[in-house]
Motif scaffolding. Structure first.
Motif, PDB file in Angstrom:
ATOM      1  N   TYR A  33      -6.506   7.607   0.671  1.00  0.00           N
ATOM      2  CA  TYR A  33      -5.745   6.782   1.178  1.00  0.00           C
ATOM      3  C   TYR A  33      -6.289   5.282   2.271  1.00  0.00           C
ATOM      4  O   TYR A  33      -5.444   4.387   2.064  1.00  0.00           O
ATOM      5  N   TYR A  59      -4.787   1.567   1.395  1.00  0.00           N
ATOM      6  CA  TYR A  59      -4.055   0.803   2.797  1.00  0.00           C
ATOM      7  C   TYR A  59      -5.281  -0.266   2.706  1.00  0.00           C
ATOM      8  O   TYR A  59      -4.808  -1.181   3.181  1.00  0.00           O
ATOM      9  N   PRO A 118       0.895  -1.422   0.085  1.00  0.00           N
ATOM     10  CA  PRO A 118      -0.124  -0.165  -0.116  1.00  0.00           C
ATOM     11  C   PRO A 118       0.967   1.284   0.366  1.00  0.00           C
ATOM     12  O   PRO A 118       1.185   1.524   0.537  1.00  0.00           O
ATOM     13  N   TYR A 119       0.427   2.274  -0.736  1.00  0.00           N
ATOM     14  CA  TYR A 119       0.907   3.681  -1.014  1.00  0.00           C
ATOM     15  C   TYR A 119       0.132   4.541  -1.670  1.00  0.00           C
ATOM     16  O   TYR A 119      -0.398   4.558  -2.831  1.00  0.00           O
ATOM     17  N   ALA A 167      -4.369  -2.973  -0.309  1.00  0.00           N
ATOM     18  CA  ALA A 167      -2.641  -3.201  -0.035  1.00  0.00           C
ATOM     19  C   ALA A 167      -2.399  -2.259  -2.498  1.00  0.00           C
ATOM     20  O   ALA A 167      -1.854  -3.865  -2.722  1.00  0.00           O
TER      21      ALA A 167
END
Length: 196
Positions: free
Chosen positions: A141, A145, A115-116, A148
């Motif tokens: 966001y 996350y 995740p990013y 993933a």
């Protein structure tokens, strides 16, 4: 490929959320978050990604929109991850450059299992309808996350806040559709590690 459907429920003291997504749908959706503009954005995501999407949210909107928007992102990400399963046979990467009148948005995705979020958008207004514009980043966001995924969103040319938000959500739908498409030449997971 088998049917790729994710169905997730999350209940807390702040929100009660149920989301079902079919990655191989037709863009049909029923969305009720209690925030009409947010519903409009999720509709654009589903329609342009050709995902069938059912979203039912009861949140503490008497406080503000934060918990509703963030928690919807968490549950949507979980549903996407469930629908993808082990990710065997998918393209993995997807990107889309989407114009919306004066605005131009870029979305690029890697369903890497890492995740990013890289989010670059400065909205000229604090609110669009009942949605705080700062919550758009928090939504993405949460999705990135809990699913993933490596997610990059960037406004290349800014302008009207409504157009900017809509371009981001639609570009996200198009890029996710591209990343989740079947790659008939790849039967396994597209990774040198053997898993994503």
């Amino acid at each position: 490929m088998e049917k790729r459907i994710g169905n997730c429920i999350r209940k807390t003291k702040e929100t009660d959320i149920a989301i079902t997504i079919n990655l191989d749908g037709q863009g049909k959706n029923q969305i009720d978050t209690g925030i009409p503009f947010f519903d409009h954005m999720l509709n654009g995501f589903a329609r342009h990604g050709l995902f069938d999407l059912d979203v039912k949210v009861v949140g503490d909107l008497e406080v503000d929109c934060h918990h509703t928007v963030e928690d919807t992102g968490i549950v949507l990400g979980q549903a996407i991850a469930e629908a993808l399963g082990d990710k065997a046979g998918i393209k993995r990467y997807g990107s889309f450059l989407l114009p919306m009148d004066e605005t131009l948005a870029l979305c690029a995705i890697d369903l890497s299992g890492r995740p990013y979020l890289n989010f670059q958008a400065e909205f000229p207004t604090e609110h669009i309808g009942g949605l705080d514009t700062e919550m758009i980043k928090e939504f993405f966001y949460a999705v990135s996350y809990s699913a993933a995924m490596n997610l990059h969103l960037k406004i290349m040319d800014d302008g009207n806040s409504h157009h900017m938000a809509e371009a981001l959500f639609k570009a996200f739908g198009k890029a996710l559709d591209a990343a989740t498409m079947e790659e008939p030449r790849m039967k396994d997971v597209w990774s040198t590690k053997g898993s994503l």
